[in-house]
Scaffold this motif. Structure first.
Motif, PDB file in Angstrom:
ATOM      1  N   GLU A   1       0.834  -1.194   0.000  1.00 54.79           N
ATOM      2  CA  GLU A   1       0.000   0.000   0.000  1.00 54.79           C
ATOM      3  C   GLU A   1       0.870   1.246   0.000  1.00 54.79           C
ATOM      4  OE1 GLU A   1      -3.350   2.226   2.778  1.00 54.79           O
ATOM      5  OE2 GLU A   1      -2.512   0.266   3.331  1.00 54.79           O
ATOM      6  N   LYS A   2       0.563   2.173  -0.856  1.00 57.84           N
ATOM      7  CA  LYS A   2       1.308   3.416  -0.950  1.00 57.84           C
ATOM      8  C   LYS A   2       0.769   4.388   0.089  1.00 57.84           C
ATOM      9  CE  LYS A   2       3.307   1.695  -4.595  1.00 57.84           C
ATOM     10  NZ  LYS A   2       4.677   1.183  -4.517  1.00 57.84           N
ATOM     11  N   GLY A   3       1.632   5.403   0.454  1.00 58.84           N
ATOM     12  CA  GLY A   3       1.192   6.468   1.340  1.00 58.84           C
ATOM     13  C   GLY A   3       1.819   6.357   2.712  1.00 58.84           C
ATOM     14  N   LYS A   4       1.152   6.984   3.687  1.00 62.70           N
ATOM     15  CA  LYS A   4       1.698   7.114   5.033  1.00 62.70           C
ATOM     16  C   LYS A   4       1.598   5.779   5.773  1.00 62.70           C
ATOM     17  CE  LYS A   4       1.020  11.017   6.889  1.00 62.70           C
ATOM     18  NZ  LYS A   4       0.440  12.200   7.577  1.00 62.70           N
ATOM     19  N   LEU A   5       2.756   5.391   6.391  1.00 63.60           N
ATOM     20  CA  LEU A   5       2.806   4.135   7.139  1.00 63.60           C
ATOM     21  C   LEU A   5       2.757   4.354   8.651  1.00 63.60           C
ATOM     22  CD1 LEU A   5       5.673   2.371   5.162  1.00 63.60           C
ATOM     23  CD2 LEU A   5       3.222   2.140   4.792  1.00 63.60           C
ATOM     24  N   PHE A   6       3.285   5.470   9.114  1.00 58.79           N
ATOM     25  CA  PHE A   6       3.405   5.698  10.564  1.00 58.79           C
ATOM     26  C   PHE A   6       3.467   7.197  10.804  1.00 58.79           C
ATOM     27  CE2 PHE A   6       5.942   6.374  14.393  1.00 58.79           C
ATOM     28  CZ  PHE A   6       5.347   5.511  15.300  1.00 58.79           C
ATOM     29  N   SER A   7       2.774   7.647  11.850  1.00 58.43           N
ATOM     30  CA  SER A   7       2.834   9.072  12.220  1.00 58.43           C
ATOM     31  C   SER A   7       2.427   9.191  13.690  1.00 58.43           C
ATOM     32  CB  SER A   7       1.911   9.907  11.326  1.00 58.43           C
ATOM     33  OG  SER A   7       1.985  11.271  11.684  1.00 58.43           O
ATOM     34  N   LYS A   8       3.440   9.338  14.566  1.00 52.75           N
ATOM     35  CA  LYS A   8       3.179   9.437  16.007  1.00 52.75           C
ATOM     36  C   LYS A   8       4.219  10.358  16.638  1.00 52.75           C
ATOM     37  CE  LYS A   8       1.024   4.936  16.935  1.00 52.75           C
ATOM     38  NZ  LYS A   8       1.128   3.671  17.706  1.00 52.75           N
ATOM     39  N   SER A   9       3.822  10.906  17.809  1.00 52.75           N
ATOM     40  CA  SER A   9       4.765  11.699  18.596  1.00 52.75           C
ATOM     41  C   SER A   9       5.599  10.750  19.449  1.00 52.75           C
ATOM     42  CB  SER A   9       4.026  12.688  19.490  1.00 52.75           C
ATOM     43  OG  SER A   9       3.414  13.696  18.714  1.00 52.75           O
ATOM     44  N   VAL A  10       6.919  10.903  19.361  1.00 53.05           N
ATOM     45  CA  VAL A  10       7.832  10.042  20.100  1.00 53.05           C
ATOM     46  C   VAL A  10       8.756  10.909  20.943  1.00 53.05           C
ATOM     47  CG1 VAL A  10       7.750   8.162  18.426  1.00 53.05           C
ATOM     48  CG2 VAL A  10       9.435   9.977  18.161  1.00 53.05           C
ATOM     49  N   CYS A  11       9.231  10.323  22.062  1.00 47.70           N
ATOM     50  CA  CYS A  11      10.164  11.025  22.937  1.00 47.70           C
ATOM     51  C   CYS A  11      11.581  10.822  22.404  1.00 47.70           C
ATOM     52  CB  CYS A  11      10.037  10.503  24.362  1.00 47.70           C
ATOM     53  SG  CYS A  11      11.070  11.396  25.538  1.00 47.70           S
ATOM     54  N   VAL A  12      12.265  11.935  22.128  1.00 46.90           N
ATOM     55  CA  VAL A  12      13.590  11.889  21.516  1.00 46.90           C
ATOM     56  C   VAL A  12      14.553  12.705  22.372  1.00 46.90           C
ATOM     57  CG1 VAL A  12      14.956  12.358  19.456  1.00 46.90           C
ATOM     58  CG2 VAL A  12      12.561  11.661  19.234  1.00 46.90           C
ATOM     59  N   THR A  13      15.739  12.160  22.609  1.00 39.34           N
ATOM     60  CA  THR A  13      16.810  12.899  23.276  1.00 39.34           C
ATOM     61  C   THR A  13      17.647  13.595  22.208  1.00 39.34           C
ATOM     62  OG1 THR A  13      16.873  11.281  25.062  1.00 39.34           O
ATOM     63  CG2 THR A  13      18.785  12.712  24.827  1.00 39.34           C
ATOM     64  N   ILE A  14      17.639  14.918  22.216  1.00 39.15           N
ATOM     65  CA  ILE A  14      18.314  15.712  21.180  1.00 39.15           C
ATOM     66  C   ILE A  14      19.651  16.205  21.712  1.00 39.15           C
ATOM     67  CG2 ILE A  14      18.180  17.762  19.724  1.00 39.15           C
ATOM     68  CD1 ILE A  14      15.169  17.476  19.719  1.00 39.15           C
ATOM     69  N   LYS A  15      20.716  15.905  20.963  1.00 39.71           N
ATOM     70  CA  LYS A  15      22.052  16.438  21.251  1.00 39.71           C
ATOM     71  C   LYS A  15      22.370  17.476  20.186  1.00 39.71           C
ATOM     72  CE  LYS A  15      23.904  12.256  23.420  1.00 39.71           C
ATOM     73  NZ  LYS A  15      24.980  11.220  23.370  1.00 39.71           N
ATOM     74  N   ASP A  16      22.435  18.756  20.593  1.00 40.53           N
ATOM     75  CA  ASP A  16      22.647  19.856  19.665  1.00 40.53           C
ATOM     76  C   ASP A  16      24.119  20.272  19.722  1.00 40.53           C
ATOM     77  OD1 ASP A  16      22.521  21.982  18.003  1.00 40.53           O
ATOM     78  OD2 ASP A  16      20.755  22.901  18.945  1.00 40.53           O
ATOM     79  N   ALA A  17      24.834  20.052  18.606  1.00 42.91           N
ATOM     80  CA  ALA A  17      26.250  20.419  18.566  1.00 42.91           C
ATOM     81  C   ALA A  17      26.440  21.928  18.538  1.00 42.91           C
ATOM     82  CB  ALA A  17      26.914  19.781  17.343  1.00 42.91           C
ATOM     83  N   TYR A  18      25.434  22.704  18.062  1.00 44.77           N
ATOM     84  CA  TYR A  18      25.555  24.168  18.008  1.00 44.77           C
ATOM     85  C   TYR A  18      25.618  24.745  19.423  1.00 44.77           C
ATOM     86  CZ  TYR A  18      24.307  23.733  13.078  1.00 44.77           C
ATOM     87  OH  TYR A  18      24.291  23.407  11.772  1.00 44.77           O
ATOM     88  N   SER A  19      24.678  24.333  20.286  1.00 42.78           N
ATOM     89  CA  SER A  19      24.612  24.876  21.646  1.00 42.78           C
ATOM     90  C   SER A  19      25.261  23.966  22.684  1.00 42.78           C
ATOM     91  CB  SER A  19      23.146  25.122  22.029  1.00 42.78           C
ATOM     92  OG  SER A  19      22.420  23.903  21.974  1.00 42.78           O
ATOM     93  N   ASN A  20      25.695  22.791  22.215  1.00 47.20           N
ATOM     94  CA  ASN A  20      26.325  21.816  23.119  1.00 47.20           C
ATOM     95  C   ASN A  20      25.386  21.491  24.295  1.00 47.20           C
ATOM     96  OD1 ASN A  20      28.271  20.044  23.940  1.00 47.20           O
ATOM     97  ND2 ASN A  20      29.477  21.578  25.048  1.00 47.20           N
ATOM     98  N   GLN A  21      24.109  21.294  23.978  1.00 46.68           N
ATOM     99  CA  GLN A  21      23.102  20.983  24.989  1.00 46.68           C
ATOM    100  C   GLN A  21      22.424  19.662  24.644  1.00 46.68           C
ATOM    101  OE1 GLN A  21      20.399  24.272  25.248  1.00 46.68           O
ATOM    102  NE2 GLN A  21      21.863  25.588  26.361  1.00 46.68           N
ATOM    103  N   CYS A  22      21.857  19.060  25.679  1.00 47.75           N
ATOM    104  CA  CYS A  22      21.128  17.803  25.517  1.00 47.75           C
ATOM    105  C   CYS A  22      19.764  17.963  26.168  1.00 47.75           C
ATOM    106  CB  CYS A  22      21.905  16.651  26.158  1.00 47.75           C
ATOM    107  SG  CYS A  22      21.144  15.035  25.901  1.00 47.75           S
ATOM    108  N   ARG A  23      18.724  17.659  25.440  1.00 42.81           N
ATOM    109  CA  ARG A  23      17.372  17.842  25.962  1.00 42.81           C
ATOM    110  C   ARG A  23      16.462  16.740  25.430  1.00 42.81           C
ATOM    111  NH1 ARG A  23      14.216  20.585  21.992  1.00 42.81           N
ATOM    112  NH2 ARG A  23      15.494  21.279  20.227  1.00 42.81           N
ATOM    113  N   LYS A  24      15.369  16.536  26.162  1.00 44.81           N
ATOM    114  CA  LYS A  24      14.348  15.578  25.734  1.00 44.81           C
ATOM    115  C   LYS A  24      13.117  16.342  25.288  1.00 44.81           C
ATOM    116  CE  LYS A  24      15.544  11.469  28.437  1.00 44.81           C
ATOM    117  NZ  LYS A  24      15.039  10.480  29.412  1.00 44.81           N
ATOM    118  N   THR A  25      12.527  15.914  24.194  1.00 49.22           N
ATOM    119  CA  THR A  25      11.330  16.578  23.693  1.00 49.22           C
ATOM    120  C   THR A  25      10.503  15.581  22.893  1.00 49.22           C
ATOM    121  OG1 THR A  25      10.526  18.490  22.460  1.00 49.22           O
ATOM    122  CG2 THR A  25      12.423  17.324  21.550  1.00 49.22           C
TER     123      THR A  25
END
Length: 372
Positions: free
Chosen positions: A2-26
């Motif tokens: 089947e063509k089209g969208k297979l999955f679309s959900k909000s997930v908890c991700v730990t983001i490591k930002d090299a620009y600000s050198n910060q780590c956060r969950k969102t």
């Protein structure tokens, strides 16, 4: 497939930002879908998108063609083919979702935003990591690129279009709800007016019926009162008669009891006098018995002494007979003396028997008196 969208959900991700050198969950919206590529040799590719509902400019994409997947498969030693890969990736995401609420999740998503080097477009990585006390094991690592300005504009325009469409649908629903509410309110008002009219009719009918019931109940109440007063007078007369009969019966019983008490008092006095006389007689008999016991005791003592003396004399006589055979005259005199003593002992035994008979007679009399 089947063509089209297979999955679309909000997930908890730990983001490591090299620009600000910060780590956060969102929370990020992860979308997996197939898209058609008209001018390519292979006409479909997998598009994975990461967006943030709170930041409209946060847009990272991964366009994975079959050739790109082969390089990914070789570099990370994957065991699935291109068509089965989306479902396996979605299964990993579902495992991460099931671990989100745990204090120490075993699976988590980590997104590393790398710095831009010169004019080159920076790439970011989404890792599916399994954690354990020994090490962190990366099951899958996907490289995402930030969207271009045109892609962001297209994404924003699509979001704006979706918002407009959602707003239009909400406006239509609101208009329809308002129309339905007005119709419902109108019908409710008509029903209310009808119910008020029916209530007024029922109130009038109830008022008439209540008036009739009140008059009826008033008559019945008056009749019941008269019956009650008549019954009360009958009961009072019956009660007064019973009280008089009881008083007369109690008066006769009291008289009988008083006569019986008088008779019992007289009998009690006679018994007390008789008891006093018996007690005096008992005291006299006890005194006589005590005197006889003392006299018997003295006689017994005398008898015991006489027996002892007799025994002593008999011993002396025996010895004298053996030693003094030739003194017959003296022995005859002694025998006469012994005969005289025996006569005295006989008299004393007769006196003792007489006293014992008197004592038995007194004991028998005392026993009869105590029994009485």
């Amino acid at each position: 497939m089947e063509k089209g969208k297979l999955f679309s959900k909000s997930v908890c991700v730990t983001i490591k930002d090299a620009y600000s050198n910060q780590c956060r969950k969102t929370k990020l919206l992860l979308t997996v879908e197939w898209q058609e590529v008209p001018n390519a040799l292979h006409r479909q590719e997998l598009l994975i998108t990461l967006t943030d509902n709170n930041d409209p400019f946060f847009l990272y994409q991964l366009q994975l063609s079959e050739e790109d997947f082969q390089m990914l498969k070789n570099s990370q030693s994957l065991l699935v083919d291109f068509l089965a890969f989306p479902q396996k990736f979605i299964d990993l995401i579902e495992v991460c979702l099931s671990e989100e609420n745990k204090a120490q999740p075993s699976f988590l998503l980590m997104f590393s935003i790398n710095e831009k080097v010169g004019s080159l477009t920076s790439s970011s990585e989404l890792d599916v990591v399994e954690t354990n006390p020994f090490k962190h094991l990366t099951h899958l690592s996907l490289k995402f690129v930030p969207a271009t300005d045109s892609s962001i504009k297209q994404y924003l325009s699509m979001c704006f279009k979706n918002l407009k469409e959602e707003n239009r649908q909400l406006h239509n629903r609101l208009t329809q709800s308002e129309h339905d509410f007005k119709e419902q309110l109108s019908s409710s008002r008509m029903a209310l007016e009808q119910k008020i009219q029916e209530l007024e009719v029922v109130r009038k009918e109830l008022s008439v019926e209540l008036s009739m019931k009140e008059s009826k109940y008033a008559r019945e109440l008056q009749e019941e009162r008269e019956k009650f007063h008549y019954k009360q007078r009958e009961e009072e007369a019956k009660l007064e008669k019973e009280i008089k009969d009881k008083e007369e019966s109690y008066r006769r019983e009291i008289q009988q009891l008083e006569a019986r008490v008088s008779c019992l008092n007289t009998l009690n006095k006679e018994l007390q006098d008789k008891n006093h006389k018996q007690e005096n007689s008992i005291r006299e008999l006890k005194s006589d018995v005590q005197i006889l016991e003392e006299e018997t005791k003295r006689n017994k003592e005398i008898l015991r002494n006489c027996k002892a003396e007799n025994e002593s004399l008999q011993n002396d006589i025996g010895e004298k007979r053996m030693r003094l055979v030739h003194q017959k005259n003296t022995i005859e005199e002694l025998e006469k003396d012994v005969s005289f003593k025996k006569q005295q002992i006989g008299q004393l035994e007769q006196m003792l028997n007489h006293h014992q008979k008197q004592e038995a007679s007194y004991n028998s009399r005392l026993f009869c008196l105590n029994k009485c």
